[in-house]
Design a protein around this motif. Sequence first.
Motif, PDB file in Angstrom:
ATOM      1  N   ASP A  57       0.813  -1.237   0.151  1.00  0.00           N
ATOM      2  CA  ASP A  57       0.056  -0.003  -0.070  1.00  0.00           C
ATOM      3  C   ASP A  57       0.850   1.293  -0.097  1.00  0.00           C
ATOM      4  OD1 ASP A  57      -2.807  -1.107   0.460  1.00  0.00           O
ATOM      5  OD2 ASP A  57      -1.611  -2.080   1.972  1.00  0.00           O
ATOM      6  N   GLN A  58       2.019   1.211   0.628  1.00  0.00           N
ATOM      7  CA  GLN A  58       3.000   2.214   0.683  1.00  0.00           C
ATOM      8  C   GLN A  58       4.186   1.811   0.496  1.00  0.00           C
ATOM      9  OE1 GLN A  58       3.149   4.710   4.294  1.00  0.00           O
ATOM     10  NE2 GLN A  58       4.221   6.210   3.501  1.00  0.00           N
ATOM     11  N   LEU A  59       5.449   2.341  -0.352  1.00  0.00           N
ATOM     12  CA  LEU A  59       6.513   2.105  -0.335  1.00  0.00           C
ATOM     13  C   LEU A  59       7.375   3.041   0.040  1.00  0.00           C
ATOM     14  CD1 LEU A  59       8.784   0.203  -1.855  1.00  0.00           C
ATOM     15  CD2 LEU A  59       8.332   1.298  -4.059  1.00  0.00           C
ATOM     16  N   SER A 113      20.516   6.179  -9.630  1.00  0.00           N
ATOM     17  CA  SER A 113      19.742   6.848  -8.424  1.00  0.00           C
ATOM     18  C   SER A 113      18.541   6.540  -8.171  1.00  0.00           C
ATOM     19  CB  SER A 113      19.819   8.415  -9.250  1.00  0.00           C
ATOM     20  OG  SER A 113      18.518   8.414 -10.114  1.00  0.00           O
ATOM     21  N   LEU A 114      18.125   6.890  -6.925  1.00  0.00           N
ATOM     22  CA  LEU A 114      16.750   6.438  -6.320  1.00  0.00           C
ATOM     23  C   LEU A 114      15.833   7.010  -7.095  1.00  0.00           C
ATOM     24  CD1 LEU A 114      17.356   6.828  -2.373  1.00  0.00           C
ATOM     25  CD2 LEU A 114      17.304   4.572  -3.602  1.00  0.00           C
ATOM     26  N   LYS A 115      15.911   7.899  -7.624  1.00  0.00           N
ATOM     27  CA  LYS A 115      14.700   8.883  -8.331  1.00  0.00           C
ATOM     28  C   LYS A 115      14.573   7.868  -9.853  1.00  0.00           C
ATOM     29  CE  LYS A 115      13.417  12.914 -10.897  1.00  0.00           C
ATOM     30  NZ  LYS A 115      13.740  14.076 -11.297  1.00  0.00           N
ATOM     31  N   PHE A 150       4.711   6.339  -2.854  1.00  0.00           N
ATOM     32  CA  PHE A 150       5.999   5.950  -2.305  1.00  0.00           C
ATOM     33  C   PHE A 150       6.843   7.272  -2.161  1.00  0.00           C
ATOM     34  CE2 PHE A 150       7.465   7.938  -6.455  1.00  0.00           C
ATOM     35  CZ  PHE A 150       8.578   8.369  -6.254  1.00  0.00           C
ATOM     36  N   LYS A 151       7.760   7.186  -1.126  1.00  0.00           N
ATOM     37  CA  LYS A 151       8.500   8.120  -0.779  1.00  0.00           C
ATOM     38  C   LYS A 151      10.240   7.795  -0.608  1.00  0.00           C
ATOM     39  CE  LYS A 151       5.239  10.556   2.203  1.00  0.00           C
ATOM     40  NZ  LYS A 151       5.054  11.111   3.677  1.00  0.00           N
ATOM     41  N   ILE A 152      10.991   8.796  -0.741  1.00  0.00           N
ATOM     42  CA  ILE A 152      12.414   8.282  -0.644  1.00  0.00           C
ATOM     43  C   ILE A 152      12.808   8.957   0.641  1.00  0.00           C
ATOM     44  CG2 ILE A 152      14.724   9.177  -1.517  1.00  0.00           C
ATOM     45  CD1 ILE A 152      13.534   8.909  -4.308  1.00  0.00           C
ATOM     46  N   ILE A 153      13.454   8.279   1.425  1.00  0.00           N
ATOM     47  CA  ILE A 153      13.673   8.723   2.897  1.00  0.00           C
ATOM     48  C   ILE A 153      15.373   8.306   2.913  1.00  0.00           C
ATOM     49  CG2 ILE A 153      13.657   8.391   5.291  1.00  0.00           C
ATOM     50  CD1 ILE A 153      10.715   7.855   4.995  1.00  0.00           C
ATOM     51  N   LEU A 154      16.149   9.196   3.312  1.00  0.00           N
ATOM     52  CA  LEU A 154      17.516   9.030   3.330  1.00  0.00           C
ATOM     53  C   LEU A 154      18.254   8.767   4.694  1.00  0.00           C
ATOM     54  CD1 LEU A 154      18.639  12.120   1.002  1.00  0.00           C
ATOM     55  CD2 LEU A 154      18.225   9.697   0.585  1.00  0.00           C
TER      56      LEU A 154
END
Length: 448
Positions: free
Chosen positions: A372-374, A391-393, A404-408
């Motif tokens: 449901d969420q990434l 790249s993560l993008k 989705f979200k990118i979290i560092l």
Amino acid sequence: MKNIFFIGINGIGMSGLAKIMLELGYNVSGSDLKKNYMSTEMEKMGIKIYDSHNEKNIIGMDTVVVSTAITEDNPEYKKALKGNLLVLKRGELLAKLLNDKLGIAIAGTHGKTTTSSMLATVMLEKDPTIVVGGIVSDIKSNAKYGQGKYFVAEADESDNSFLYMKPEYSVVTNIEEDHMEKHGSLENIKKSFDKFISQTRTEVIACLDCKNVEEIINKVNDNKKIKTYSLKNKDADIYAENIEIKGNKTYFNVFILKKFVGRFILSIPGKHNIYNSLPVIYLAIKMGIVLDTIVEKIENFSGAKRRYDILLDNESYKIIDDYAHHPTEIKATLEGAKSIEREKITVIFQPHRFSRVKFLLDKFKGVFENADQLILLPVYGAGEKDDFGISLKKLAEKIDHKNFKIILGEEELEKELLKGDYKKVEIFMGAGSISSIAHRFAKKIEGK
């Protein structure tokens, strides 16, 4: 060969061999840069572990065993090569031990650890020697030296070290593109498996539902050597049907050579685990284990550590640690999760190796559709440099997930995961440091 040193001893494969050699009466020591739960266990057993790589560490050693992660610029490795020492790759030592017993080697791109751990669990009454890539619950370890004639082990294709093996029986779960930085092409991988199959002495139990496996076994001259298993083809030697999922359990009927064997129950989710169980059931019957024992052991099998490993399950959170990092593994794990979980699923994914992401980039499309969420974390390099242009993008665009979200950073991740008050299923997924992150988060939640 009485003083044996392991370079990279804390790895799951190396630690298993170190423990076996200790039980065989050798003086065992080793080195690694990072400590983990394996090093704690080994130190309690009396194995000396250095926390740095220094050529002084191997003074007095007769034999040096080298992990696949170690390069030739390692000071201990360089010293061993220059000195009058026996230098073995991890796979060479494993093969020497396995070839001296009645070896059962589990090979394949996916499913090796679960299949070998399940087989080891079912066969415990035979007192086998065990070396697998996960913690087997019934022995609370990844390795055990047994007095029996059997040796159950994973066969690692990543560096072709499984080609040192000449097992009596082998299992081939599937064949896919992976470790391309070493193999170069799928054709090279298939050639390696072809040779592995040819070196198996008595029987190969192979998955008919994998096209690459089917292609190879169709070329084998000795057809009697091959036994096939399937969920799709009733002409396979081992076949499962009438699959039902009730609650957290999966029920299925098994037929061998078109004769009904029994109804089995799995307590670990996913169709891929039915596949993993079929060669186990066949081999266990072949080795003379009573059917009731097989049924009971398979139902009670809780999986290997880091394979849908539930760290915490309370009224607010269900936190799961899972090793899946190849697109096929991810997809299979999430299909299994979706079949049993009733709450929303959040996947925290740490990509593993820049080379793997580059070579398999196109295969990531859609594999997280059952989440449901990434949340994407930075790539875990595993010693690789970030020179593959990944790249993560770019990965996120290929995955194409609607939420989705990118979290560092880990602190930012915790804040994100603590949002909301509904019951959450959170699967921490990957082959790098993600497991440690999952354990730390689970402890914080438990502490609250």
